[in-house]
Write an enzyme that holds these catalytic residues in place. Structure first.
Site, PDB file in Angstrom:
ATOM      1  N   ASP A  12      19.689  29.125 -25.113  1.00 30.40           N
ATOM      2  CA  ASP A  12      19.271  27.660 -24.522  1.00 30.40           C
ATOM      3  C   ASP A  12      18.456  27.628 -23.022  1.00 30.40           C
ATOM      4  O   ASP A  12      19.144  28.298 -22.567  1.00 30.40           O
ATOM      5  CB  ASP A  12      20.665  27.271 -24.796  1.00 30.40           C
ATOM      6  CG  ASP A  12      22.078  26.927 -25.614  1.00 30.40           C
ATOM      7  OD1 ASP A  12      21.276  26.246 -26.987  1.00 30.40           O
ATOM      8  OD2 ASP A  12      22.590  26.676 -25.542  1.00 30.40           O
ATOM      9  N   ASP A 131      23.056  17.571 -33.576  1.00 34.10           N
ATOM     10  CA  ASP A 131      24.002  17.812 -33.077  1.00 34.10           C
ATOM     11  C   ASP A 131      24.930  16.697 -33.378  1.00 34.10           C
ATOM     12  O   ASP A 131      24.609  15.566 -32.647  1.00 34.10           O
ATOM     13  CB  ASP A 131      23.771  17.963 -30.732  1.00 34.10           C
ATOM     14  CG  ASP A 131      23.125  18.979 -31.168  1.00 34.10           C
ATOM     15  OD1 ASP A 131      22.559  19.834 -31.582  1.00 34.10           O
ATOM     16  OD2 ASP A 131      21.580  18.703 -29.672  1.00 34.10           O
TER      17      ASP A 131
END
Length: 256
Positions: A12, A131
């Site tokens: 990330d 997500d």
């Protein structure tokens, strides 16, 4: 399920650095993305995933220079997501060395983007980054809602319905990340994995919640073809990938 389970470290990235938090909050620095990519390539990762977690919310492009430098250092497939909004973005990512592009926010906003990318480059280069979070009451039929902007924004869209539509539009695989479990190190959301597995046939990558090697086999048992994690690899020591693969193998699954 595919023949062998893939083990995928996730980087990330925010402002050129690898970060990790809990539920995408309270981010802390985990290192240089190119250095980590090199390390994971040597340590036995099957693939790598870069997610620029603030590109969409900041309305900017992903960091192409970082992608190019990482691609020069590794010899395993590289998936890049965050800020991918057009066919042209995917074209540039592939030219810079990425093997696959992941779409999330832009595809939710305009689902036709999935069709356009798949028709231009083929499904094999396209990953849906989904997500999802649990919802209360009758907010969504399945109880799982799609979020965008790196988990910051609820959409009211049912996660299972969106996974089915994305498959029909041509995505080659789905990266399913539990926003509720992300960074908690309490294990994957097996219920969510099973629910999505029941409605799609494309490869499913489980993400969100892994904190120890023993957390990975239950995700595979729930229907994941690949397992993706960040904290357990970034902070788990030099043998983390080997330990995860051993746990998967000992549970009776083949790994690469």
């Amino acid at each position: 399920m595919s023949v062998a389970v893939r083990v995928i470290p996730c980087l990330d990235v925010d402002s050129g650095r690898v970060v990790k938090g809990v539920n995408f909050q309270d981010l802390r620095d985990a290192g240089d993305p190119v250095e980590l990519a090199r390390r994971y390539g040597v340590d036995g990762a099957d693939e790598l995933t870069f997610l620029d977690i603030t590109a969409s919310s900041a309305e900017r492009e992903t960091t192409y220079d970082m992608v190019r430098r990482a691609a020069e250092e590794i010899f395993i497939p590289l998936t890049v997501g965050g800020g991918v909004r057009s066919v042209a973005d995917v074209d540039r990512l592939l030219r810079e060395g990425a093997d696959k592009a992941a779409v999330n926010t832009a595809a939710v906003t305009r689902p036709e983007l999935i069709t356009e990318i798949a028709e231009r480059f083929g499904s094999q280069v396209l990953t849906l980054s989904l997500d999802a979070r649990r919802t209360q009451g009758d907010h969504t039929p399945s109880g799982f809602e799609v979020t965008t902007m790196g988990g910051r924004k609820g959409t009211g869209i049912d996660a299972l319905a969106w996974a089915k539509e994305a498959q029909e539009r041509g995505v080659g695989e789905i990266l399913l990340n539990s926003i509720d479990a992300d960074g908690t190190k309490q294990g994957f959301d097996a219920e969510m994995i099973r629910a999505v597995r029941e409605v799609v046939s494309v490869p499913l990558i489980a993400s969100g919640g892994a904190g120890a090697p023993e957390h990975f086999p239950p995700a595979i048992a729930a229907g994941a073809d690949a397992v993706l994690a960040a904290s357990v690899f970034h902070f788990g020591g030099p043998h983390a990938i080997d330990e995860v693969k051993s746990a998967i193998r000992e549970a009776g699954y083949e790994v690469r």
